[in-house]
Design a protein around this motif. Structure first.
Motif, short mmCIF file in Angstrom:
data_model
loop_
_atom_site.label_atom_id
_atom_site.label_comp_id
_atom_site.label_asym_id
_atom_site.label_seq_id
_atom_site.Cartn_x
_atom_site.Cartn_y
_atom_site.Cartn_z
N THR B 472 36.01 49.01 41.86
CA THR B 472 34.71 48.34 41.89
C THR B 472 33.87 48.86 40.75
N ARG B 473 32.93 48.02 40.34
CA ARG B 473 31.94 48.46 39.35
C ARG B 473 30.58 48.28 39.98
N ARG B 474 30.08 49.37 40.47
CA ARG B 474 28.81 49.30 41.19
C ARG B 474 27.66 49.42 40.21
N CYS B 475 26.48 49.01 40.72
CA CYS B 475 25.27 49.19 39.92
C CYS B 475 24.70 50.55 40.24
N PRO B 482 24.29 46.65 35.85
CA PRO B 482 25.65 47.07 36.23
C PRO B 482 26.12 48.22 35.32
N THR B 483 26.87 49.07 35.87
CA THR B 483 27.42 50.14 35.03
C THR B 483 28.79 49.72 34.55
N ASP B 484 29.21 50.34 33.50
CA ASP B 484 30.59 50.10 33.09
C ASP B 484 31.51 51.20 33.63
N GLN B 487 34.81 52.55 39.80
CA GLN B 487 35.01 53.43 40.93
C GLN B 487 36.19 52.92 41.72
N TYR B 488 36.92 53.89 42.35
CA TYR B 488 38.14 53.50 43.06
C TYR B 488 38.01 53.88 44.52
N HIS B 489 38.56 53.01 45.37
CA HIS B 489 38.51 53.29 46.81
C HIS B 489 39.86 53.06 47.42
N ALA B 623 37.18 63.24 41.04
CA ALA B 623 38.40 62.61 40.55
C ALA B 623 38.82 61.47 41.47
N CYS B 624 38.66 61.68 42.77
CA CYS B 624 39.04 60.65 43.72
C CYS B 624 38.18 59.39 43.56
N MET B 625 36.97 59.58 43.07
CA MET B 625 36.11 58.42 42.91
C MET B 625 36.34 57.72 41.58
N PHE B 626 36.61 58.49 40.53
CA PHE B 626 36.55 57.89 39.20
C PHE B 626 37.87 57.82 38.45
N LEU B 627 38.91 58.40 38.98
CA LEU B 627 40.19 58.33 38.27
C LEU B 627 41.05 57.23 38.89
N ASN B 628 41.78 56.52 38.02
CA ASN B 628 42.62 55.46 38.55
C ASN B 628 43.92 56.04 39.12
#
Lengths: 315, 874
Positions: B472-475, B482-484, B487-489, B623-628
């Motif tokens: 996802t790309r959250r604001c 929007p941010t570039d 984030q991964y879930h 890392a869990c939030m931002f790494l693919n």
């Protein structure tokens, strides 16, 4: 009293006077360079007739075989009497006298031939190796017998043989050989082995050269003097027998002189060469001396026997 | 001693004087270097000492041996034995009117000249001088002279004096006091210190003999080759050393038949053997042409009486003057372990043998060592605020006392029990807490559903199995921009976040409770960065403001907040440029990573991920939030390996209590030695693979041994109970059974084997209450059980309570526990007497012998731990 049977196997040899130069190399090595040989028992006695050598088997190898060298055909063992106790009786008879009754007489009674070597330090009684069982049997009643084996002193067992030996003949021993006494006086002495090198050349001169040729010898004989010199190096101890004139050639303080400065008179035994088989010669001489309590030295050589007694004693 | 080899003698009473003798006698004084005494010309002996030549005496040529008069007065009187057997008294450095004037120059002459080998002054009757001589066919080898005796000139005629070469007749003595050892040589001799009338002689005929001067006809003797250098141990008057060639024999005069032992043979002949006069049981030996003095320490060698064990002798060599050959040496008479050595060219060297150090650790942190006559102790500084960190052993002891590891309900509290100041332990126990929570929940879930368990395995395993990740790309919160930032879930990622403590359980991702708890703890920077990573700049700024205004707050936080508020995602803005360079100067790691995050390119967050000052849990959560899905496992693997290598306990979050976790703990234990934490932690990893790991078993055993060594027996028992709860397989089996004397059946076993008869184990008084029915006979054969040696009741009869104790107020549960133990069977393994444990304990409190009459067994003393008191209390 303890009788130590030493572990040296000894040879008794004679070198003719004219053949001495062949043997000098070996003799000098044995006498002055003990660290170069494994010899532990060496004795050289010069008489007017010959040189008598008593040497152990290691030392015998140093001597070249030649026509001048005659060897007695037996291996000899040296016995040494030690008064075990420290009893401090000051007027002890010395030398052969002390052991005459206890060793020499019993051996003579059993027909055992002995060869005597008295030194400054002690008396050695040489017996043939083959006679040893008999010797041990004869002396076991009087002595604690100890045998030296590889440097350790251990008790020697008398093999227990009691039968088959001749009964001792207990007869009085008359002196059967003629006696003679030269006019020169003798001194029994020793020296510090550390000082031996400093007098080595002098000793060599005395041993091999000062006897001179036949003329000189004859001259000495005429004046009643006798050529007699004995050197022994036994287990590191040096013993010297020489006449009074010879002692004067040595520097002061080299020879050990006793406090009383004793001098000894020589008695030569035998008119003909005595040989090795006759027994009882030493006993004949020493028993009367012991009875009279006269101190004496006794040196057997290849041909004759020599006893040294204190001055002024007539046999 | 011949002319070429110098020997050395210390003055018996002047600690600074010694004599070197070779061809002449030279008296030296030893002093410190540089003092006024040591003038020019002094010979340096060591770095501190130098010797000054005081006097030379060359009156006595042909010296063979020298002995120094043992009494104070007259000082410096020497007896010299000469090559011709004469003994001369001489002196060194004495003025001519001194007391020994009438003695100096006196000569003692033996009847027949031969070498004098040895001399010895009587230690008590110092007028007596024993001289050992070589053998002569008609003379004695040992002459004991009385130096005070007067010579009577009438005894020897004058013409014989001429031969002795002495004009000054008044100075010559020829009559010895005693004569010993006829027809033998004496190589060495010594007086026996126990009885000054006794003399030990070593003779040529290979024997050692003891003479008593009061009765010289009697002697004790032994045949041996070792007849040189007899010398008595100054500390042990029955011990004598003698030598032969390369071998030293040690004798005990009380058992004179054979040597007590012989020392290892040296390849070269020995020249000197000497006991150290200042140190017990130390023998120094020197061989010919050697530069090494060998020392034999026989302090602990057994005495020959009744003890046939192999002697313990410690051998070592010293090189007093490096390469140069030693001619002789002499121990200093009073300074410990000191000696002077002399080389053949008369070079001297002052040398002190360094004593061996023996060292012992206590079970606590102190250390003791002994060197020479000094005992040193080294203990940890116990004062608070000591600069150095406490030793891990001390820490573990303190932690054991505060029941560290035993809080099984609230695991995180264990870090408080450990003192609460170790961030590693804090992280560890919080991790374990959250792992355990997950585990219990998982267990519940598993009962309901059939979801595969991943918990206890650590985040490394969790993310490995990650699937169904959404991007996802959250604001930014509160902004439409929007941010570039992607984030991964996924379910597993949420689980990981939960383990990291960022979010609580539940489907939605809400960090607000975590932020609040961080705020409460005053971790402003950390809270702000967590808020920022959740894309909530406003909340981050708010937190920083709060932090600045809080008590003891850092006003700089406001400045950071200002900087933060200027955030722009313009790639080329001045803000971005300045922040990315200036952030490196920020000291606080969390502030630093905030700007790193804001200024980094999307997808590459190395500045955040590899900032080692940031907690591992935060980095992992980040890392869990931002790494693919590609980057994440790689990062986690790398981080795990780093943690393992460093032994960083934070890594347990990644490894869990798995094999990886054991690896990590191994490097932690290697680094710290903290087996306590390792044991407690790994016990929680209930999988057999982990607990049965030999390393884990080793830590546990070591920890138990430590507790035992500290006499923390109650703690150890507690630990064992704790352990058996977590690891039921570690429960020890019954090791001792009580069996019937008659039928041989186990009493307890036969009870349990017959449950239908209604007899419980408790009935035998082993664990039951006293009021219950009791069995005092064997259930197998009905024969009575043995009687207690004290109360004479059959075993099984409960112990009546002590009358003395009834009025004491003791808390009941403890009393009850003790009462149970009091009924136990106990017996001595040696005499086999016994009885009720309680009775036995109280008996041996006052007695040492067995209570059974006529039995003299000292039962309690046979129990090595019986006398020890535990150092912890229940």
């Amino acid at each position: 009293m303890e009788l130590h049977i030493l572990e040296h196997s000894l040879k008794v040899a004679s070198i003719a006077k004219e053949g001495i130069q062949i043997c000098t190399h070996g003799l000098i090595k044995l006498a002055f360079l003990p660290s170069k040989t494994r010899c532990k028992f060496f004795s050289l006695t010069e008489t007017p007739e010959d040189y008598t050598i008593i040497v152990d088997e290691d030392g015998f190898k140093e001597l070249p075989q030649s026509e001048y060298l005659s060897v007695a055909d037996a291996t000899w063992l040296a016995l040494n009497v030690v008064s075990g106790g420290g009893s401090a009786t000051s007027s002890q008879p010395i030398g052969v006298t002390k052991i005459a009754k206890s060793v020499i007489a019993p051996l003579a009674d059993h027909n055992i031939s002995v060869f005597m070597l008295s030194t400054y330090q002690t008396d050695f009684i040489l017996v043939r190796e083959r006679d040893l069982p008999m010797v041990m049997h004869t002396l076991s009643s009087e002595f604690t017998l100890l045998r030296v084996v590889n440097g350790e002193t251990v008790a020697a067992n008398c093999s227990g043989v009691t039968n088959g030996f001749v009964k001792p003949k207990l007869v009085p021993r008359p002196i059967i050989h003629p006696l003679s006494s030269p006019s020169n006086m003798f001194c029994v002495t020793s020296l510090d082995p550390d000082t031996l090198p400093s007098v080595a050349t002098l000793l060599m001169d005395v041993m091999f050269y000062s006897g001179g040729g036949k003329e000189a010898g004859a001259q000495n004989e005429d004046s009643g003097h006798i050529r007699f010199f004995s050197f022994s190096l036994i287990e590191g101890y040096i013993s010297l027998v020489m006449d009074e004139q010879t002692t004067r050639r040595f520097p002061n303080n080299v020879l050990f002189t006793s406090a009383s400065g004793e001098l000894w008179k020589m008695v030569r035994i035998g008119g003909q060469p005595l040989g090795f088989d006759e027994c009882g010669i030493v006993a004949q001489i020493s028993e009367p001396l012991a009875t009279a309590d006269i101190p004496a030295y006794y040196i057997s050589t290849f041909k004759f026997d020599h006893a040294l007694v204190t001055l002024g004693v007539a046999v | 001693m011949s002319g070429s080899k110098p020997d050395i003698l210390w003055s018996p009473h002047h600690a600074d004087r010694y004599v070197i003798c070779d061809s002449e006698l030279s008296l030296y004084r030893i002093g410190a270097v540089g003092t006024s005494e040591a003038k020019a010309g002094a010979l340096p002996l060591s770095q501190e000492t130098a010797a000054t030549l005081l006097a030379i005496n060359s009156d006595t040529p042909y010296m063979k041996c020298v002995a120094w008069y043992p009494k104070h007065e007259p000082e410096c009187l020497l007896a010299v034995g000469q090559a011709n057997g004469r003994v001369v008294l001489t002196s060194l450095g004495q003025s001519h009117n001194s007391k020994c004037k009438e003695l100096v120059g006196k000569e003692f002459v033996p009847k027949h000249a031969r070498q004098c080998n040895t001399l010895a002054w009587n230690p008590v009757d110092s007028n007596w001088l024993a001289a050992g001589l070589d053998k002569h066919r008609a003379d004695f080898s040992v002459l004991i002279w009385d130096i005070s005796s007067k010579y009577s000139p009438e005894a020897v005629p004058a013409e014989k004096l001429r031969l002795s070469g002495d004009a000054d007749s008044g100075m010559v003595v020829t009559k010895p006091l005693y004569e010993l050892g006829q027809n033998d040589a004496c190589l060495s001799l010594c007086w026996l210190p126990r009885d000054h009338q006794k003399l030990l002689l070593a003779g040529m005929h290979r024997n050692l003999a003891i003479f008593d001067l009061r009765n010289t006809s009697q002697k004790t003797f032994v045949n041996t080759k070792a007849i040189q250098g007899v010398t008595v141990d100054p500390y042990f008057p029955d011990r004598v050393a003698s030598f032969f060639e390369g071998q030293v024999a040690i004798w005990d005069l009380r058992r004179f038949e054979k040597p007590v032992f012989t020392l290892t043979e040296q390849p070269k002949p020995l020249t000197k053997v000497a006991w150290c006069p200042t140190r017990m049981g130390l023998l120094a030996t020197l061989t010919r042409d050697s530069n090494v003095i060998r020392l034999y320490d026989m302090q602990h060698a057994p005495t020959p009486i009744g003890d046939e064990t192999e002697p313990t002798i410690i051998e070592r060599g010293v090189q007093p003057c490096s390469e140069s050959v030693i001619s002789s040496f002499a121990w200093h008479p009073s300074t410990q372990n000191r000696m002077v050595v002399v080389s053949p060219n008369r070079a001297m060297c002052d040398f002190t043998v360094f004593e061996r150090i023996s060292l012992a650790w206590s079970s606590t942190t102190s250390l003791m060592w002994a060197c020479g006559r000094h005992l040193y102790e080294c203990t940890e500084e116990s004062g608070e605020g000591g600069a150095a960190e406490k030793d891990i052993a001390t820490k573990m002891r303190e932690r054991a006392q505060s029941r560290y590891g035993h809080d099984t309900v609230q695991l995180w509290r264990n870090h408080l029990l450990a003192g609460g100041n170790d961030p590693h332990l804090r992280s560890l126990w919080y991790t374990l807490e959250s792992l355990m929570q997950q585990y219990t929940e998982d267990l519940e879930q598993r009962q309901q559903g059939n979801k595969q368990s991943l918990i206890y395995a650590g985040i490394k395993n969790i993310v490995k199995s990650s699937s169904g990740t959404t991007e996802t790309r959250r604001c930014w919160k509160g902004s439409d921009r929007p941010t570039d930032v992607a984030q991964y879930h996924s379910e597993e990622r949420s689980l990981a976040l939960q383990l990291c403590g960022w979010i609580s359980r539940g489907p939605e991702i809400d960090v607000e409770p975590f932020l609040r708890s961080l705020e409460q703890e005053g971790e402003w920077e950390r809270a702000a960065s967590v808020a920022l990573f959740n894309l909530d700049i406003r909340r981050a700024i708010q937190i920083l403001n709060k932090g600045a205004s809080a008590e003891k707050g850092d006003l700089n936080l406001n400045v950071v907040a200002m900087a933060l508020s200027g955030y722009t995602d313009e790639k080329s803005s001045l803000w971005r440029e300045m922040c990315s360079s200036l952030r490196l100067q920020l000291k606080k790691p969390y502030l630093c990573v905030m700007f790193a995050f804001l200024t980094s390119e999307p997808g590459s967050y190395d500045a955040v991920l590899y900032e080692s000052r940031v907690a591992v849990r935060d980095r992992v959560a980040f890392a869990c939030m931002f790494l693919n899905d590609n980057q994440l496992p790689r990062y986690i693997d790398k981080l795990t390996n780093d943690m393992k290598e460093a032994g960083n306990l934070e890594g347990v979050l990644l490894t869990g209590l798995t094999k990886d976790g054991v690896d990590l703990m191994e490097s932690y234990v290697d680094r710290t030695g903290d087996v306590q934490t390792a044991s407690f932690c790994m016990l929680r990893g209930s999988t057999a693979e982990v607990v049965k790991d030999p390393r884990v078993q080793c830590w546990i055993e070591n920890y138990r041994n430590l507790l035992d060594a500290w006499r923390f027996w109650h703690k150890r028992a507690e630990f064992d109970i704790h352990r058996s709860k977590l690891d039921p397989s570690s429960k020890p089996l019954a090791q001792v059974f009580v069996s019937c004397n008659f039928c041989g059946k186990s009493i307890s076993f036969s009870c349990s084997a017959m449950p239908h008869q209604g007899r419980g184990f408790s009935q035998y008084g082993v664990s039951g209450s006293p009021t219950k029915s009791k069995v005092t006979s064997c259930p197998g054969c009905r024969k009575p059980l043995p009687r207690c040696a004290l109360c004479l009741m059959n075993m099984g009869t409960p112990v009546s309570s002590c009358p003395g104790k009834s009025d004491e107020k003791v808390d009941l549960p403890r009393d009850k526990k003790l009462a149970q133990f009091n009924n136990w069977f106990t017996w001595c393994h040696n005499c086999r007497h016994g009885g009720h444990a309680g009775h036995m304990l109280s008996w041996f409190r006052d007695h040492s012998e067995c209570p059974v009459s006529a039995c003299t067994c000292k039962c309690m003393q046979l129990d090595t731990t019986g006398k020890l008191q535990p150092s912890d209390y229940v």
